[in-house]
Design a protein around this motif. Structure first.
Motif, mmCIF file in Angstrom:
data_model
loop_
_atom_site.group_PDB
_atom_site.id
_atom_site.type_symbol
_atom_site.label_atom_id
_atom_site.label_comp_id
_atom_site.label_asym_id
_atom_site.label_seq_id
_atom_site.Cartn_x
_atom_site.Cartn_y
_atom_site.Cartn_z
ATOM 1 N N VAL A 120 0.842 -1.198 0.000
ATOM 2 C CA VAL A 120 0.000 0.000 0.000
ATOM 3 C C VAL A 120 0.877 1.248 0.000
ATOM 4 C CG1 VAL A 120 -1.969 -1.129 1.058
ATOM 5 C CG2 VAL A 120 -0.223 -0.129 2.521
ATOM 6 N N ILE A 121 0.467 2.228 -0.808
ATOM 7 C CA ILE A 121 1.268 3.429 -1.049
ATOM 8 C C ILE A 121 0.493 4.650 -0.562
ATOM 9 C CG2 ILE A 121 2.682 4.623 -2.769
ATOM 10 C CD1 ILE A 121 2.997 1.491 -2.619
ATOM 11 N N GLU A 122 1.161 5.535 0.161
ATOM 12 C CA GLU A 122 0.515 6.755 0.645
ATOM 13 C C GLU A 122 1.573 7.847 0.852
ATOM 14 O OE1 GLU A 122 -1.517 9.720 1.577
ATOM 15 O OE2 GLU A 122 -2.668 7.898 1.129
ATOM 16 N N PRO A 123 1.422 9.010 0.179
ATOM 17 C CA PRO A 123 2.406 10.082 0.315
ATOM 18 C C PRO A 123 2.277 10.900 1.606
ATOM 19 C CG PRO A 123 0.700 10.716 -1.232
ATOM 20 C CD PRO A 123 0.432 9.285 -0.871
ATOM 21 N N ASN A 124 1.132 10.846 2.266
ATOM 22 C CA ASN A 124 0.917 11.581 3.513
ATOM 23 C C ASN A 124 1.371 10.699 4.670
ATOM 24 O OD1 ASN A 124 -0.313 12.532 5.946
ATOM 25 N ND2 ASN A 124 -1.820 13.672 4.763
#
Length: 398
Positions: A120-124
């Motif tokens: 899973v990818i998340e910039p925040n």
């Protein structure tokens, strides 16, 4: 003394599940008042209670858990409901997937009911940490990898294949304003298609129901399936399944209403090829649900129930037969009259009805004033245009 004037007492009470239920129901205004006082760590605890209250109906699984952390309210507003998340999971086959846009992780949580492994990818970073905690609460035995990065950066580095890539792009710009067009979404899916297909043969994209489906299909290409999802006759989201070099596009609508599901399927090709049959109003009036209307299946819906359309641009249908399994609203037509007060009040002397405008040259408020009617009652009025171009009022009852 009112116990809720003491923040520490309020917090202790909130930790007891039966008391917490009553606490939410009876003391929401007090909680909001406490938040305004900004009293350090206690404020944060009360804020979590308020956020939990917001998701009671939308995310019952979250609400039932006492170990979940909640991100700021803006993320709760943008998150999928559990109903729509479970529908996405029904489209998944395999053991591994990548969620390129994790967010609050509702869709990932549903997909993990089937998969064993997820990246899973998340910039925040703050949102990533919160969602990581929550997913590990629900799935301590799953193989989960959490990556702090943008989708673009991750795709440049990742090479391992998975069974599905799921993308729910951000629909807000840097100023927090909602965007309308697909190429304004972040990430820009159309630009990343080759990178996505190098990792997975199947890509699932979620978009806003405001986005034009034909335009989205043209920009995305490779669309093998379109799924339009509605709850209680409100269109919630449109899903696109991408498979490289797809030749045909299946269109499926799913409408969750009360305790049942209304499902209708067609294809882009069939919708294009079908010829419509038109008729004057017969005994019954049919209005498709919002998912079918959003999908633009204006031709496909008619032959399955032997319906005739009233006008090319009036998305209402008629028949002398009552089809109780029709995926939408059904009305008994009591009368057809001209759009004037004298004719109409002959059929509804109480001057009270529920007015709907369908392909008619007036807005509701102007027409209600002209007809001298008020909202309410058991009668339904459909102001519409017939295939003869005549402007009429259909007097109906459910």
């Amino acid at each position: 003394m009112d116990a809720f004037t003491d923040l520490n007492i309020a917090t202790r009470l909130a930790q007891m599940e039966p008391t917490r239920q009553a606490f939410f129901a009876k003391n929401k205004s007090e909680l909001e008042h406490l938040l305004l006082q900004k009293k350090g760590i206690e404020k944060k605890s009360i804020e979590q209670l308020l956020l939990r209250l917001q998701i009671k109906d939308k995310l019952p699984l979250w609400y039932q858990s006492q170990k979940i952390y909640y991100p700021p309210s803006i993320h709760l507003q943008q998150a999928s409901s559990w109903i729509t998340a479970q529908y996405k999971a029904s489209l998944f086959q395999g053991t591994s997937f990548i969620d390129l846009t994790l967010g609050m992780g509702i869709d990932t949580c549903a997909l993990l009911q089937k998969a064993h492994k997820a990246i899973v990818i998340e910039p925040n970073i703050d949102l990533l940490k919160t969602t990581q905690h929550n997913l590990q609460v629900f799935y301590p035995d799953k193989e989960l990898k959490f990556v702090h990065a943008s989708a673009d950066t991750f795709l440049k580095q990742h090479k391992e294949s998975v069974d599905l890539i799921y993308v729910d792009p951000s629909r807000r710009n840097e100023k927090g304003q909602k965007t309308v067009f697909l190429n304004d979404y972040d990430p820009q899916i159309a630009v990343l298609l080759e990178d996505l297909f190098s990792i997975s043969k199947r890509i699932l994209v979620k978009t806003s129901p405001m986005l034009d489906i034909s335009q989205a299909m043209s920009e995305l290409s490779h669309v093998s399936e379109v799924h339009v999802v509605a709850i209680e006759n409100e269109c919630k989201e449109v899903l696109y399944v991408l498979q490289k070099n797809a030749q045909h596009t299946k269109i499926k609508t799913i409408h969750f209403i009360k305790d049942k599901e209304q499902v209708f399927e067609s294809s882009k090709q069939l919708e294009h090829e079908l010829k419509l049959s038109y008729s004057m109003p017969q005994q019954f009036l049919y209005e498709p649900n919002s998912a079918i209307l959003k999908a633009g299946l204006f031709k496909s819906i008619a032959p399955q129930w032997a319906l005739h359309k009233l006008h090319q641009h009036t998305h209402l249908y008629t028949s002398d037969h009552r089809w109780d399994d029709f995926p939408g609203r059904i009305f008994k037509i009591k009368a057809v009259c001209k759009a004037n007060k004298k004719d109409l009040l002959h059929f509804i002397p109480e001057a009270r009805a529920n007015l709907c405008i369908r392909n008619f040259p007036s807005d509701i408020q102007t027409l209600k004033k002209k007809l001298g009617i008020q909202d309410g009652g058991k009668q339904y009025l459909f102001a519409c245009t017939l295939h003869t171009q005549e402007k009429v009022i259909l007097v109906c009852e459910k």
